[in-house]
Design a protein around this motif. Structure first.
Motif, mmCIF file in Angstrom:
data_model
loop_
_atom_site.group_PDB
_atom_site.id
_atom_site.type_symbol
_atom_site.label_atom_id
_atom_site.label_comp_id
_atom_site.label_asym_id
_atom_site.label_seq_id
_atom_site.Cartn_x
_atom_site.Cartn_y
_atom_site.Cartn_z
ATOM 1 N N ALA A 1 -7.306 -5.091 1.494
ATOM 2 C CA ALA A 1 -7.077 -3.919 2.346
ATOM 3 C C ALA A 1 -6.454 -2.787 1.538
ATOM 4 O O ALA A 1 -6.843 -1.621 1.683
ATOM 5 C CB ALA A 1 -6.177 -4.289 3.524
ATOM 6 N N TYR A 2 -5.516 -3.115 0.668
ATOM 7 C CA TYR A 2 -4.887 -2.096 -0.181
ATOM 8 C C TYR A 2 -5.911 -1.470 -1.116
ATOM 9 O O TYR A 2 -5.968 -0.244 -1.260
ATOM 10 C CB TYR A 2 -3.738 -2.711 -0.976
ATOM 11 C CG TYR A 2 -3.167 -1.770 -2.008
ATOM 12 C CD1 TYR A 2 -2.361 -0.703 -1.620
ATOM 13 C CD2 TYR A 2 -3.445 -1.925 -3.356
ATOM 14 C CE1 TYR A 2 -1.843 0.178 -2.551
ATOM 15 C CE2 TYR A 2 -2.930 -1.053 -4.295
ATOM 16 C CZ TYR A 2 -2.128 -0.005 -3.893
ATOM 17 O OH TYR A 2 -1.621 0.857 -4.818
ATOM 18 N N LYS A 3 -6.743 -2.299 -1.741
ATOM 19 C CA LYS A 3 -7.757 -1.767 -2.660
ATOM 20 C C LYS A 3 -8.785 -0.919 -1.917
ATOM 21 O O LYS A 3 -9.244 0.105 -2.433
ATOM 22 C CB LYS A 3 -8.432 -2.901 -3.420
ATOM 23 C CG LYS A 3 -7.521 -3.506 -4.467
ATOM 24 C CD LYS A 3 -8.202 -4.592 -5.250
ATOM 25 C CE LYS A 3 -7.254 -5.156 -6.291
ATOM 26 N NZ LYS A 3 -7.874 -6.190 -7.115
ATOM 27 N N LEU A 4 -9.154 -1.320 -0.710
ATOM 28 C CA LEU A 4 -10.084 -0.531 0.092
ATOM 29 C C LEU A 4 -9.460 0.813 0.465
ATOM 30 O O LEU A 4 -10.110 1.855 0.366
ATOM 31 C CB LEU A 4 -10.496 -1.294 1.352
ATOM 32 C CG LEU A 4 -11.457 -0.570 2.281
ATOM 33 C CD1 LEU A 4 -12.772 -0.254 1.572
ATOM 34 C CD2 LEU A 4 -11.709 -1.395 3.536
ATOM 35 N N TRP B 1 -7.161 2.383 -1.182
ATOM 36 C CA TRP B 1 -7.108 3.147 -2.431
ATOM 37 C C TRP B 1 -8.478 3.757 -2.726
ATOM 38 O O TRP B 1 -8.595 4.912 -3.100
ATOM 39 C CB TRP B 1 -6.644 2.240 -3.554
ATOM 40 C CG TRP B 1 -6.608 2.862 -4.912
ATOM 41 C CD1 TRP B 1 -6.287 4.160 -5.221
ATOM 42 C CD2 TRP B 1 -6.905 2.228 -6.142
ATOM 43 N NE1 TRP B 1 -6.354 4.356 -6.575
ATOM 44 C CE2 TRP B 1 -6.734 3.180 -7.173
ATOM 45 C CE3 TRP B 1 -7.283 0.944 -6.494
ATOM 46 C CZ2 TRP B 1 -6.945 2.886 -8.503
ATOM 47 C CZ3 TRP B 1 -7.477 0.650 -7.831
ATOM 48 C CH2 TRP B 1 -7.312 1.619 -8.809
ATOM 49 N N PHE B 2 -9.537 2.973 -2.523
ATOM 50 C CA PHE B 2 -10.892 3.459 -2.754
ATOM 51 C C PHE B 2 -11.239 4.603 -1.796
ATOM 52 O O PHE B 2 -11.801 5.617 -2.199
ATOM 53 C CB PHE B 2 -11.888 2.309 -2.594
ATOM 54 C CG PHE B 2 -13.328 2.736 -2.655
ATOM 55 C CD1 PHE B 2 -13.924 3.061 -3.866
ATOM 56 C CD2 PHE B 2 -14.086 2.827 -1.495
ATOM 57 C CE1 PHE B 2 -15.248 3.462 -3.920
ATOM 58 C CE2 PHE B 2 -15.414 3.225 -1.541
ATOM 59 C CZ PHE B 2 -15.997 3.546 -2.759
ATOM 60 N N LEU B 3 -10.886 4.431 -0.528
ATOM 61 C CA LEU B 3 -11.235 5.435 0.479
ATOM 62 C C LEU B 3 -10.423 6.713 0.345
ATOM 63 O O LEU B 3 -10.932 7.809 0.600
ATOM 64 C CB LEU B 3 -11.057 4.852 1.879
ATOM 65 C CG LEU B 3 -12.026 3.732 2.259
ATOM 66 C CD1 LEU B 3 -11.639 3.141 3.600
ATOM 67 C CD2 LEU B 3 -13.457 4.223 2.274
ATOM 68 N N THR B 4 -9.170 6.612 -0.044
ATOM 69 C CA THR B 4 -8.314 7.793 -0.112
ATOM 70 C C THR B 4 -8.224 8.378 -1.513
ATOM 71 O O THR B 4 -7.818 9.526 -1.665
ATOM 72 C CB THR B 4 -6.885 7.468 0.355
ATOM 73 O OG1 THR B 4 -6.309 6.500 -0.533
ATOM 74 C CG2 THR B 4 -6.867 6.959 1.780
ATOM 75 N N GLY B 5 -8.549 7.580 -2.510
ATOM 76 C CA GLY B 5 -8.463 8.053 -3.881
ATOM 77 C C GLY B 5 -7.050 8.136 -4.410
ATOM 78 O O GLY B 5 -6.786 8.788 -5.406
ATOM 79 N N THR B 6 -6.119 7.464 -3.738
ATOM 80 C CA THR B 6 -4.726 7.482 -4.189
ATOM 81 C C THR B 6 -4.115 6.097 -4.050
ATOM 82 O O THR B 6 -4.507 5.329 -3.199
ATOM 83 C CB THR B 6 -3.898 8.505 -3.391
ATOM 84 O OG1 THR B 6 -2.558 8.487 -3.877
ATOM 85 C CG2 THR B 6 -3.881 8.213 -1.916
ATOM 86 N N ARG B 7 -3.145 5.821 -4.895
ATOM 87 C CA ARG B 7 -2.435 4.539 -4.824
ATOM 88 C C ARG B 7 -1.143 4.664 -4.038
ATOM 89 O O ARG B 7 -0.476 3.680 -3.787
ATOM 90 C CB ARG B 7 -2.118 4.029 -6.227
ATOM 91 C CG ARG B 7 -3.302 3.499 -6.935
ATOM 92 C CD ARG B 7 -2.880 2.871 -8.225
ATOM 93 N NE ARG B 7 -4.006 2.156 -8.782
ATOM 94 C CZ ARG B 7 -3.933 1.364 -9.810
ATOM 95 N NH1 ARG B 7 -2.796 1.177 -10.430
ATOM 96 N NH2 ARG B 7 -4.993 0.740 -10.262
ATOM 97 N N ASP B 8 -0.756 5.868 -3.672
ATOM 98 C CA ASP B 8 0.481 6.074 -2.937
ATOM 99 C C ASP B 8 0.338 5.467 -1.544
ATOM 100 O O ASP B 8 -0.633 5.714 -0.851
ATOM 101 C CB ASP B 8 0.773 7.573 -2.836
ATOM 102 C CG ASP B 8 2.184 7.849 -2.352
ATOM 103 O OD1 ASP B 8 2.578 9.010 -2.399
ATOM 104 O OD2 ASP B 8 2.877 6.908 -1.930
ATOM 105 N N ILE B 9 1.327 4.718 -1.124
ATOM 106 C CA ILE B 9 1.257 4.068 0.179
ATOM 107 C C ILE B 9 2.185 4.765 1.164
ATOM 108 O O ILE B 9 2.842 4.166 1.954
ATOM 109 C CB ILE B 9 1.607 2.573 0.078
ATOM 110 C CG1 ILE B 9 0.761 1.888 -0.955
ATOM 111 C CG2 ILE B 9 1.409 1.874 1.402
ATOM 112 C CD1 ILE B 9 0.990 0.410 -1.060
ATOM 113 N N ASP B 10 2.285 6.056 1.114
ATOM 114 C CA ASP B 10 3.076 6.809 2.066
ATOM 115 C C ASP B 10 2.205 7.036 3.294
ATOM 116 O O ASP B 10 1.416 7.973 3.354
ATOM 117 C CB ASP B 10 3.526 8.138 1.448
ATOM 118 C CG ASP B 10 4.561 8.846 2.302
ATOM 119 O OD1 ASP B 10 4.815 8.379 3.431
ATOM 120 O OD2 ASP B 10 5.099 9.844 1.833
ATOM 121 N N LEU B 11 2.331 6.154 4.288
ATOM 122 C CA LEU B 11 1.429 6.172 5.440
ATOM 123 C C LEU B 11 1.611 7.395 6.334
ATOM 124 O O LEU B 11 0.738 7.720 7.119
ATOM 125 C CB LEU B 11 1.615 4.903 6.262
ATOM 126 C CG LEU B 11 1.268 3.608 5.538
ATOM 127 C CD1 LEU B 11 1.546 2.414 6.442
ATOM 128 C CD2 LEU B 11 -0.177 3.615 5.097
#
Length: 141
Positions: A111-114, A116-126
């Motif tokens: 889910a995290y990798k998906l 990241w792929f969809l948003t283009g960022t690794r930041d998890i600031d929801l």
């Protein structure tokens, strides 16, 4: 420091993996003492594979997650196939519980990798949209 943590995780993985395999081949009478701690057999399977998979991910950071999952699934299936030769029964639901433990570790990573792929960022600031993250227009608390 990182390499020390990896080696510590590898040691913990080896202990857990060996313990899992030894317990898998004990006779039902010898293994029944665990039933006092966790009364439901499938929960024991789930927890065991959850722990082993979690340790494997940390212990072998350069091995792809899919490879670790496949190896642990194969090991689980082999145990279930070999158990009748050691006085234990073969139970497909044990394999299902094992896979559920593996999936419980792998699913959040996927889910995290998906994300990241969809948003283009690794930041998890929801609370911040990907556009705000990239433009820097949001405020950090």
């Amino acid at each position: 420091m990182k390499s020390q943590l990896v080696w510590l995780a590898r040691l913990a993985f080896i202990v857990a993996f060996l313990g899992l395999n030894i317990l898998s081949f004990l006779s039902p009478d010898q293994a029944s003492s665990l039933d006092d701690f966790i009364p439901w057999d499938k929960a024991e399977h789930f927890i065991a594979y959850y722990v082993v998979a979690s340790l494997a991910l940390v212990a072998f950071p350069r091995v792809p997650t899919a490879v670790l999952f496949i190896l642990l699934f194969t090991q689980s299936a082999l145990i279930e196939a070999l158990q009748p030769y050691f006085g234990r029964g073969r139970d497909v639901y044990d394999l299902v519980a094992n896979c559920a433990g593996l999936a419980a570790v792998v699913a959040p990573l996927c889910a995290y990798k998906l994300r990241w792929f969809l948003t283009g960022t690794r930041d998890i600031d929801l609370g911040v949209s990907p556009h705000q993250q990239q433009s820097g227009t949001h405020e950090r608390i």
